[in-house]
Design a protein around this motif. Structure first.
Motif, PDB file in Angstrom:
ATOM      1  N   GLY A  38       0.820  -1.208   0.000  1.00  0.00           N
ATOM      2  CA  GLY A  38       0.000   0.000   0.000  1.00  0.00           C
ATOM      3  C   GLY A  38       0.847   1.248   0.000  1.00  0.00           C
ATOM      4  O   GLY A  38       2.079   1.198   0.039  1.00  0.00           O
TER       5      GLY A  38
ATOM      6  N   VAL B   9       1.540   4.781   2.062  1.00  0.00           N
ATOM      7  CA  VAL B   9       1.377   5.446   3.352  1.00  0.00           C
ATOM      8  C   VAL B   9       1.744   6.910   3.137  1.00  0.00           C
ATOM      9  O   VAL B   9       2.870   7.223   2.745  1.00  0.00           O
ATOM     10  N   THR B  10       0.805   7.806   3.381  1.00  0.00           N
ATOM     11  CA  THR B  10       1.027   9.224   3.122  1.00  0.00           C
ATOM     12  C   THR B  10       1.937   9.835   4.179  1.00  0.00           C
ATOM     13  O   THR B  10       2.108   9.286   5.273  1.00  0.00           O
TER      14      THR B  10
ATOM     15  N   THR C 276       0.135  10.438   7.399  1.00  0.00           N
ATOM     16  CA  THR C 276      -0.056   9.234   8.198  1.00  0.00           C
ATOM     17  C   THR C 276       1.214   8.889   8.961  1.00  0.00           C
ATOM     18  O   THR C 276       1.156   8.484  10.127  1.00  0.00           O
TER      19      THR C 276
ATOM     20  N   TYR D  82      -4.117   1.613  14.152  1.00  0.00           N
ATOM     21  CA  TYR D  82      -5.427   2.167  13.804  1.00  0.00           C
ATOM     22  C   TYR D  82      -5.303   3.286  12.781  1.00  0.00           C
ATOM     23  O   TYR D  82      -6.223   3.541  12.014  1.00  0.00           O
ATOM     24  N   LYS D  83      -4.176   3.976  12.798  1.00  0.00           N
ATOM     25  CA  LYS D  83      -3.988   5.118  11.910  1.00  0.00           C
ATOM     26  C   LYS D  83      -3.498   4.704  10.519  1.00  0.00           C
ATOM     27  O   LYS D  83      -3.545   5.499   9.597  1.00  0.00           O
ATOM     28  N   LEU D  84      -2.995   3.471  10.384  1.00  0.00           N
ATOM     29  CA  LEU D  84      -2.392   3.029   9.128  1.00  0.00           C
ATOM     30  C   LEU D  84      -3.428   2.406   8.193  1.00  0.00           C
ATOM     31  O   LEU D  84      -4.360   1.741   8.652  1.00  0.00           O
ATOM     32  N   PRO D  85      -3.264   2.570   6.879  1.00  0.00           N
ATOM     33  CA  PRO D  85      -4.214   2.018   5.922  1.00  0.00           C
ATOM     34  C   PRO D  85      -3.958   0.554   5.569  1.00  0.00           C
ATOM     35  O   PRO D  85      -4.641   0.002   4.710  1.00  0.00           O
ATOM     36  N   ILE D  86      -2.962  -0.083   6.185  1.00  0.00           N
ATOM     37  CA  ILE D  86      -2.617  -1.465   5.867  1.00  0.00           C
ATOM     38  C   ILE D  86      -2.536  -2.280   7.146  1.00  0.00           C
ATOM     39  O   ILE D  86      -2.389  -1.735   8.245  1.00  0.00           O
TER      40      ILE D  86
END
Length: 139
Positions: free
Chosen positions: A41, A43-44, A47, A124-128
């Motif tokens: 993925g 990660v910005t 983030t 919880y904050k991560l998209p993966i």
């Protein structure tokens, strides 16, 4: 201030595909415990900064944080309510390309329970999906 490169060779990148597993940066190198990605993925930079703040608030100076990823890839966006055509949009934000197995954050000088709680907050904050990994003993 979000992370971004000082200068780049090309202002706009193509999207590309994230293929395969990470063969570099996939072991805990600096700390005792690490947060490892289980799926690919983007990660910005925002983030990554949110994760850094969450870890620093939890460890409160008793441990040390290492950030192992950096957002090198620009993502472009077109302005809202713009018609099709007229070329590619301007760079909007920066992302780090994360492959499965990449260790993203590491902590040093905290117990395993503290590292587990700390990384649970960050996950919880991560998209993966991520998991906790330990440093392997040197033989």
């Amino acid at each position: 201030m979000a992370l971004m490169p000082r200068r780049v060779k090309h202002r706009k990148h193509q999207r590309g595909r994230i293929k395969g597993n990470a063969n570099r940066g996939n072991t805990v190198a600096y700390g005792d415990f690490g947060l490892q990605a289980l799926e690919p993925g983007y990660v910005t930079a925002r983030t990554i900064e949110a994760g850094r703040i969450a870890i620093n608030q939890y460890i409160r100076g008793e441990g040390k944080l290492y950030i192992r990823i950096f957002p090198h890839k620009p993502v472009t966006a077109r302005p809202l309510e713009t018609r099709m055509g007229k070329g590619k949009g301007d760079p909007d934000h920066w992302v780090a390309v994360v492959k499965p197995g990449t260790v993203m954050f590491e902590v040093l000088g905290v117990s395993k329970e503290a590292a587990r709680d700390c990384f649970a907050r960050v996950s919880y904050k991560l998209p993966i999906k991520v998991r906790l990994v330990e440093r392997r003993p040197v033989i």
